[in-house]
Design a protein around this motif. Sequence first.
Motif, short mmCIF file in Angstrom:
data_model
loop_
_atom_site.label_atom_id
_atom_site.label_comp_id
_atom_site.label_asym_id
_atom_site.label_seq_id
_atom_site.Cartn_x
_atom_site.Cartn_y
_atom_site.Cartn_z
N VAL B 115 0.70 -1.64 -0.28
CA VAL B 115 -0.20 -0.17 0.22
C VAL B 115 0.67 1.24 0.01
CG1 VAL B 115 -1.67 1.17 1.74
CG2 VAL B 115 -1.85 -0.35 0.93
N ARG B 118 2.52 1.84 -3.57
CA ARG B 118 1.75 2.00 -4.54
C ARG B 118 1.24 3.89 -4.35
NH1 ARG B 118 -1.23 -3.37 -5.07
NH2 ARG B 118 -0.03 -4.52 -5.62
N ALA B 119 1.48 3.92 -2.78
CA ALA B 119 1.35 5.30 -3.23
C ALA B 119 2.63 6.56 -3.24
CB ALA B 119 0.73 5.71 -1.48
N GLY B 122 3.25 5.59 -8.21
CA GLY B 122 1.97 6.28 -8.76
C GLY B 122 1.56 5.22 -10.60
N MET B 123 0.95 5.15 -10.35
CA MET B 123 0.60 4.31 -12.40
C MET B 123 -0.48 4.62 -12.98
SD MET B 123 1.25 0.27 -13.29
CE MET B 123 1.54 -0.01 -14.97
N PRO B 130 -10.84 6.61 -15.33
CA PRO B 130 -11.04 7.13 -14.30
C PRO B 130 -12.00 6.25 -13.69
CG PRO B 130 -12.07 8.17 -16.41
CD PRO B 130 -11.06 6.73 -16.30
N PHE B 131 -12.53 6.73 -12.11
CA PHE B 131 -13.47 5.82 -11.30
C PHE B 131 -14.75 6.62 -11.55
CE2 PHE B 131 -10.64 5.90 -8.26
CZ PHE B 131 -9.34 4.45 -8.84
N TYR B 141 -10.32 10.95 -3.93
CA TYR B 141 -9.97 9.63 -3.87
C TYR B 141 -8.38 8.90 -3.14
CZ TYR B 141 -10.11 4.60 -2.78
OH TYR B 141 -10.64 3.51 -2.49
N GLY B 142 -7.08 9.25 -3.85
CA GLY B 142 -6.12 8.70 -3.12
C GLY B 142 -6.39 9.69 -1.49
N ILE B 145 -7.70 8.11 0.79
CA ILE B 145 -7.93 6.59 1.83
C ILE B 145 -5.90 6.78 2.48
CG2 ILE B 145 -9.35 5.37 0.34
CD1 ILE B 145 -6.47 4.74 -0.78
N HIS B 146 -5.33 7.91 2.32
CA HIS B 146 -4.38 8.20 2.65
C HIS B 146 -3.86 8.30 3.76
CE1 HIS B 146 -2.71 5.11 0.10
NE2 HIS B 146 -2.59 5.17 -1.10
N ARG B 195 -4.65 12.40 -10.34
CA ARG B 195 -4.83 11.11 -9.25
C ARG B 195 -4.07 10.20 -8.82
NH1 ARG B 195 -8.98 6.38 -11.25
NH2 ARG B 195 -7.25 6.13 -12.14
#
Lengths: 431, 286
Positions: B115, B118-119, B122-123, B130-131, B141-142, B145-146, B195
Motif C-alpha cells: 500500500v 503504490r502510494a 503511482g501508475m 477514471p472511477f 480518492y487517493g 484513503i491515505h 489522480r
Amino acid sequence: MNNQQQHQKTMERVQQGLDRRYRKERHFRWLGLGAIILGLLFVSFLFITIISNGYTAFQQTYVKLDVFYDPEMIAPIGETDPEVLSRANYGGLIKASMRQMFPEVTNRREKKVLYGLISTGASYELRNAVMSNPALIGSKAEVWVVADDDVDMLIKGHIDLRLPESDRRIKDNQLGWIHLLQEQDRIEKRFNTTFFTAGDSREPELSGIKGAIAGSFFTLLICLTIAFPVGVAAAVYLEEFAPKNRWTDLIEVNINNLAAVPSIVFGLLGLAVFINFFGLPRSVPLVGGLVLALMTLPTIIIASRAALKSVPPSIREAALGIGASPMQTITHHVLPLALPGMLTGTIIGMAQALGETAPLLMIGMVAFIVDVPGSVMDPSAVLPVQIYLWADSPERAFVERTSAAIMVLLAFLISMNLLAVWLRKKFERRW
Amino acid sequence: MNDTSTAKTGLQSEAGAAMKQNRTAEGTVGEVYVDDPRMTCRNVDVYYGEKQAIFDVSLDVGKNQVISMIGPSGCGKSTFLRCLNRMNDTIDICRVTGQIKMDGQDIYDGGLDVVPLRASVGMVFQKPNPFPKSIYDNIAYGPRIHGLCDDKQHLDSIVEKSLQRAGLWEEVKDRLDQPGTGLSGGQQQRLCIARAIAVSPEVILMDEPCSALDPIATAKIEELIDELRENFTIAIVTHSMQQAARVSQRTAYFHLGKLIEVGETDQIFTSPRHKLTEDYITGRFG
C-alpha cells in the motif's frame, strides 16, 4: 484473360448460391418469429383464462336488509360492556329481518333455506357495527350484508338454470326470493374488500388473501435478510479473495449444481434440520424463509459473481494503482459497481421464492389458517400455497378466487421483475 | 520451454555479432547504472506460471528523469514496468525473482507493504480508467484513503493543485462535480495523471499512456510529462519511438523478455550499439 474468366466463373457460382443463402436466412427468421408468436399466444392465453376466470372475484354480492337492533335480543339500551355486546345473538337479528321480508315463509325447513341466502359472516358485521357504536341498539337501519356464495354465483351467472333443480345449488324457491329481492333493488354487486382484508375461510364469501400476503411477506423478509448478505459475502469471497485451486473449483461446481436441485429437496432438508433437529415450530414463516433462503442462495451467488466479474479490471487496477488495499478496492469501487447486478439477481431470486410451493408443503405451510399472521412465528400460509388450497376446494366460488389469487401473485411477480429492470437501468454505468 | 531456449541461442549469436562495446551487465549493452538512481533493479526474472517473461534484467531508474521502455509487442516491457510497483502481485501465477530497490529499500522484501509502495510509485494505465465518480472524487480518492488531508479546504487545495499540474484545471474547474467518465479521452488520461500525482508519489509509471489518444491529446500529455519531470521520476512504456525520443532522457530497448540496450535517448536513436536495437528503430521489424 484467364484471370478474368476465372473471376466470371466464380461470380456465376456465387450468384447461383445467393438465392439459397437468402432463402435459408428468411426461413430462419420465420422460425424465430414463429417461436415468438407462439410464445406470446401461450402467454396471452394464460392471461386471458386467468383474468376471465378471476376478475369476478373482485366483486361480491351484497343484500340489503332492514335490521331492527332489537334491545331484547342484544342488550338493554345504554349497555356498553363489550363482554355483553359480543355475546348477543346477532344471527337472530338477521333471521328476524328475513322473516319480516318474507312473511309467507313459515315452514321450518323453508325458513332454514331462506336464512341460507345470507352469509354466516353477516352476523359478525352486525356485531362489529354494534360494538363500535352501542347507540345503535333500539334503532332501525338499512344494512348491506354479504350474500351467501351460492347467491353470489347465481348473480354472476355461474349457475346454469337449465339444470334440473336437484342438480342445482340454488333451488327454485330460493330463485323466487332472489327475484323478489332484485325487484326491490335489494341485491347489488360491490367491490370485494373482504378478499383483501381477510384470511382464509371455509366460506368462500368470507375468505381473503391478506393472511397469505402477510405470510408471503414475512417469509420473503426472512429469506432476504439471510440469503442476500450470505450470498453477496460468498460471491465476494469466491470472486475476489479465494485462491483458484481444486477446492474452490469444487465449491463452484457444487453451487451451480445446487441451483438445479429440485426445490422439494430443500423442503425435506428444512423439515429434517430446522423442524426435527432444531425444534422450530411447523407452518411458520421463519422456517419457510430459511428453506427458501437455502433455495435462493445459489441463484444470488451466481448472479453476484457474474456482476463482480463484469466490473472492468481497469477499475480495480486504478484503485490498486494509487494504493488502495484490496478491501478498499472492493468496498469503494467494485461493490458499488456490481450492486445493481447483485440486486437484480436477488430480486429475481426473491420472485422465484415468492412463487415456490413444494418446499413449503414439506414444512407444513399448507395448513388451513384463518388468522392473519402478525409475526414470523405465527402459523401462516403463503400466496402460492393459498392458491393450491383454494384450487382443491369444491365450492364454485373458490374457482374465481383461485384465479384472482393467481392474478395477485402475478402482479407481485411482475412488479418485482419490473423493479429489477428499473434498478438495472437506473444504475447501469458506462466506462 | 523449448522455444525459449532456441530463442536464447539465436539471440546470443546475433548479439555476439552485433556487439560493438563491452557489456556493463550480463546480456545488456550500454549504461545500465546511473549515478543518482531512484530505483535499482538487479537480475529481475519474471515468470507467468512455467513461462518466463523477463530474463535477468538489471536497470536503474534515475531521479527526476524520464526513462522510456520500447520494444516490439510481447517483449515484456509492460511486465517489467508493473514489477516496479508490484502490480503483478494481482496476477496469481506471476512470480518475480531478483532484487528491485527503491531508495535503498527492497520493494519485494516480505516486510514491505504494497500500500505505501503504490502510494509512492503511482501508475497511469494504457486505457484511461477514471472511477465512475465525479472529477473531484477521482482526484480526492487517493488523499482520502491515505489520510493525507486534514480538512475539506486542504483536500480542495490538493485537488486544485493536482489538476493544475496535470494541465486540466482550466478545462474542468467549473464542473468538478461531473463524472470523470464524461470527459474526452485525452482529458480522462490527464485526469488519471492528476489522480496519480495527488498522493505526491516519487515515481510515476506510465504504461502506453497515449496509445488510445489522438495526436493533439498525445502532444498535451507529452508536454505534461516533460513538466512533471521536475518533481517526479517517470518510467514510460511506449510503442511510439518518436514519443520515446521526444519525452525521455534515457531509453531501454527490450526484446523477447531481455533488456538489450540502455542508454541516453539521443545515443539510442542516433547510434545504437546493438544490431537488434538498430533493426527495431530503423523499422526493420516490430
